[in-house]
Scaffold this motif. Sequence first.
Motif, mmCIF file in Angstrom:
data_model
loop_
_atom_site.group_PDB
_atom_site.id
_atom_site.type_symbol
_atom_site.label_atom_id
_atom_site.label_comp_id
_atom_site.label_asym_id
_atom_site.label_seq_id
_atom_site.Cartn_x
_atom_site.Cartn_y
_atom_site.Cartn_z
ATOM 1 N N VAL A 276 0.836 -1.203 0.000
ATOM 2 C CA VAL A 276 0.000 0.000 0.000
ATOM 3 C C VAL A 276 0.867 1.248 0.000
ATOM 4 N N LEU A 277 1.876 1.245 0.863
ATOM 5 C CA LEU A 277 2.781 2.391 0.937
ATOM 6 C C LEU A 277 3.471 2.620 -0.410
ATOM 7 N N GLY A 278 4.007 1.552 -1.012
ATOM 8 C CA GLY A 278 4.740 1.681 -2.262
ATOM 9 C C GLY A 278 3.900 2.215 -3.394
ATOM 10 N N VAL A 279 2.668 1.756 -3.489
ATOM 11 C CA VAL A 279 1.786 2.201 -4.577
ATOM 12 C C VAL A 279 1.452 3.682 -4.442
ATOM 13 N N PHE A 280 1.199 4.131 -3.231
ATOM 14 C CA PHE A 280 0.741 5.512 -3.054
ATOM 15 C C PHE A 280 1.873 6.537 -3.042
ATOM 16 N N ILE A 281 3.105 6.119 -2.716
ATOM 17 C CA ILE A 281 4.196 7.107 -2.691
ATOM 18 C C ILE A 281 4.953 7.178 -4.017
ATOM 19 N N THR A 282 4.672 6.263 -4.932
ATOM 20 C CA THR A 282 5.382 6.270 -6.208
ATOM 21 C C THR A 282 4.729 7.284 -7.144
ATOM 22 N N ARG A 283 5.339 8.451 -7.249
ATOM 23 C CA ARG A 283 4.839 9.534 -8.101
ATOM 24 C C ARG A 283 6.003 10.179 -8.842
ATOM 25 N N VAL A 284 5.776 10.519 -10.106
ATOM 26 C CA VAL A 284 6.785 11.225 -10.896
ATOM 27 C C VAL A 284 6.732 12.698 -10.543
ATOM 28 N N ARG A 285 7.885 13.257 -10.209
ATOM 29 C CA ARG A 285 7.960 14.664 -9.820
ATOM 30 C C ARG A 285 8.513 15.485 -10.982
ATOM 31 N N GLY A 286 7.708 16.359 -11.503
ATOM 32 C CA GLY A 286 8.153 17.230 -12.595
ATOM 33 C C GLY A 286 8.515 16.432 -13.827
ATOM 34 N N ASN A 287 9.719 16.666 -14.350
ATOM 35 C CA ASN A 287 10.168 15.989 -15.565
ATOM 36 C C ASN A 287 11.128 14.837 -15.287
ATOM 37 N N GLU A 288 11.150 14.349 -14.038
ATOM 38 C CA GLU A 288 12.074 13.276 -13.723
ATOM 39 C C GLU A 288 11.660 11.992 -14.435
ATOM 40 N N SER A 289 12.607 11.085 -14.577
ATOM 41 C CA SER A 289 12.343 9.796 -15.213
ATOM 42 C C SER A 289 11.382 8.963 -14.366
ATOM 43 N N GLY A 290 10.520 8.237 -15.054
ATOM 44 C CA GLY A 290 9.624 7.344 -14.336
ATOM 45 C C GLY A 290 10.383 6.299 -13.556
ATOM 46 N N LEU A 291 11.555 5.887 -14.066
ATOM 47 C CA LEU A 291 12.349 4.886 -13.372
ATOM 48 C C LEU A 291 12.874 5.416 -12.047
ATOM 49 N N THR A 292 13.215 6.697 -12.008
ATOM 50 C CA THR A 292 13.675 7.306 -10.752
ATOM 51 C C THR A 292 12.578 7.239 -9.697
ATOM 52 N N ALA A 293 11.360 7.575 -10.092
ATOM 53 C CA ALA A 293 10.235 7.542 -9.150
ATOM 54 C C ALA A 293 9.950 6.122 -8.674
ATOM 55 N N ILE A 294 10.022 5.160 -9.594
ATOM 56 C CA ILE A 294 9.741 3.770 -9.238
ATOM 57 C C ILE A 294 10.811 3.231 -8.293
ATOM 58 N N ASN A 295 12.075 3.525 -8.592
ATOM 59 C CA ASN A 295 13.154 3.067 -7.706
ATOM 60 C C ASN A 295 13.034 3.673 -6.317
ATOM 61 N N ARG A 296 12.677 4.965 -6.275
ATOM 62 C CA ARG A 296 12.516 5.629 -4.981
ATOM 63 C C ARG A 296 11.405 4.950 -4.177
ATOM 64 N N GLY A 297 10.286 4.699 -4.809
ATOM 65 C CA GLY A 297 9.181 4.034 -4.120
ATOM 66 C C GLY A 297 9.561 2.647 -3.639
ATOM 67 N N PHE A 298 10.323 1.918 -4.460
ATOM 68 C CA PHE A 298 10.727 0.568 -4.074
ATOM 69 C C PHE A 298 11.641 0.592 -2.854
ATOM 70 N N TYR A 299 12.666 1.429 -2.884
ATOM 71 C CA TYR A 299 13.643 1.433 -1.791
ATOM 72 C C TYR A 299 13.027 1.915 -0.479
#
Length: 792
Positions: A276-299
């Motif tokens: 639940v936490l991972g799904v809701f905190i994974t958001r793309v900020r501005g023009n950052e790469s989607g992979l950056t957002a996904i990795n951040r949410g995972f870690y």
Amino acid sequence: MLELGATSLIIVGTIAGIAVVSLAIAVVLRRQVLAADEGTPRMREIAGAIQEGAQAYLRRQFRTLGIFAVVVFGLLFLLPADPEIKLGRAIAFLFGAGFSAAIGYLGMSLAVKANVRVASAATRSGGRAEGARIAFRTGGVVGMSVVGLGLLGAAGVVLIYRGEAPAVLEGFGFGAALLAMFMRVGGGIFTKAADVGADLVGKVEQGIPEDDPRNAATIADNVGDNVGDCAGMAADLFESYAVMLVASLILGKAAMGEQGLILPLIVTAIGALVAVLGVFITRVRGNESGLTAINRGFYISALVGVLLAAIAAFIYLPGTFGAIPGISEDLAGHGGDPRLIVSAAVVVGVVLAGVILWLTGYFTGTTSKPTLHVASTSRTGAATVVLSGIGVGFQSAVYTAGIIAAAICGVFLIAGGNIWLALFLIALAGCGLLTTVGVIVAMDTFGPVSDNAQGIAEMSGDVDEEGAQVLTDLDAVGNTTKAITKGIAIATAVLAATALFGSYADAVAIALGEIAEAGTQMADGVVGAMVTYEIISPITLVGVILGGATVFLFSGLAIDAVTRAAGAIVFEVRRQFREFPGIMTGQTRPDYARVVDICTKDSLRELATPGLLAAFAPIAVGFGLGVGPLAGFLAGAIGAGVLMAVFLANAGGAWDNAKKIVEDGHYGGKGSEAHAAVVIGDTVGDPFKDTAGPAINPLLKVMNLVSLLIAPAVVQMSVPADTNHAVRIGIALVAAAIALGAVWASRRRAGKIDTAEEIDNTIATESNPPEPHATTAPGEAVESATERVERR
């Protein structure tokens, strides 16, 4: 029989409640995804065609697999066990298979609705963030469902069968693994046959874009992304979740009694909160790469999972092993603190997931040196692209296998060298890794949804250049996330197989103990060698060789099946371009239905052979050679399987993203000789990374679970009695005949379609579709394919 106390029952009941809440959250997330805009009428029309094809294929596949499920349900009653356990195990098998199928269907059914919404988001401002959010939350629905159904099944069995739950859960895990393997193989053959055929004729021969509507294989290609990557991978990760729970409960009960039985459920329940936490905190900020957002949410999710698991261990467990009720004798005097030891094992599992995430991204990412190297070799032709990709795959397999081996060694050291505690901790490390399974499933589903979105945008022509670039970027991220989740799935499979290996040894020990109590003496000589585990024994080494060989044969069969099916697609697409010139000018619409029909027919025909090999090879080895050689067989399969799976997955991922690099304008860009070279590399890698490689994960677990189920029978029949030996050899010969007969039938089919003329004749006589014409819409064309599939 182990009885559970009131506290344990309350905990298990609470975990069942968490499972129900997880499913409720999945419903909420699903509504959020479906609330997004569906795009233009043309987008909806194309998406509808993809939905029709995917649903038709899965309905037909489930009817085919239903036959296997009924047969296996009956066979489970032939295995030695108490009547109550036999019935419960058989029913649990059906639930495991049903849950695996349901997860696969759910993953597919939502993905084919989300893809058009991601494409639509790209047409608006902020499309990158919105498209990534929709794609990731689509995966979140599947992830929460995996957690919910896995916990519900395991907790339900424990509540009903109490201390006998591990024996019953063997059926639950076997059902989940068997269905997942069939869905992986069948879906993988479908998707890669269409993908390879579309690329070779469309990109290389005709010089048109990947998802150009003039290519008759485009709809089938997009259908395949959903039945292979969404349905297949979702079922694969669910069975990993279920099988890891089964192994950890068996080993936990053997090592630590009641608390060892409940502890794995607590750790995996924490995964629901992490998801639940991972799904809701994974958001793309501005023009950052989607992979950056996904990795951040995972870690972040992984870190929270570790902390929660440690807190749970310190609350639930005492400070010494001797204070644990029902602790095994060899552990009672262990000097370590079980709370620290359990927490450390969970940390190892989570760290392993994080390291593999980084390592796989390094070998397959579009900005990493290995993939850039593969792309650069396109300047000298397809041969060097293929060779460089193979080199990357081989090297990555060594590093990944080394990391997994280091994790297992680390757990062994944490256990202080105690074998049974080490095996239980390996299972707990796997449970720790799977605390992130909700996020892992979301990452995987992100890939095919974004891929389909790009295809819909290209076929519809309703997305401007900026929106097309957004979707291209999301697709590249999706390629990397798919490769990453395959790497994590492989690590999970190895940990689960290792834990099941320990469970197998426990089953053999129990069976041997029962024979000893009955006063029966085992024979010396050949029969005695059948129950020894000594690796130096020649007969055990034979088992090791056969286990490794089975992995190679299974992989070869899967890739060969894609080759045959793709060949039929190539000839069909060529025929349409040749016989209907109006297709290239846009005056005649291709017959999409015919290609969908061919993919469906060929994939369903081909999936049985690898499945029969996986189920019957361990039966032939076990009854033919004994439990010792069968242990060697499993060890050989695990060793060869991890290397082969990583090699296939990462080589394919590197080739795929090397193609993206060239298509972004490097080395001549689209239409250049370099582009043709990387397309060839990508087509070679398609069955590597999306058919054979991922299917090895459930293969290992199916073979381990079959071995676990038959171990008591093999031991009983190894007792020196002439009648037993005759029956045992007869069973081995029948199993070997079934496995080798399936392989022979597969090769016989290959011999029938080795020439272009025979392929053309097969297509013409079996498909027999109407000629393409200008007024046939994609949805209508695939609907006609649906009707033909249903008739078959």
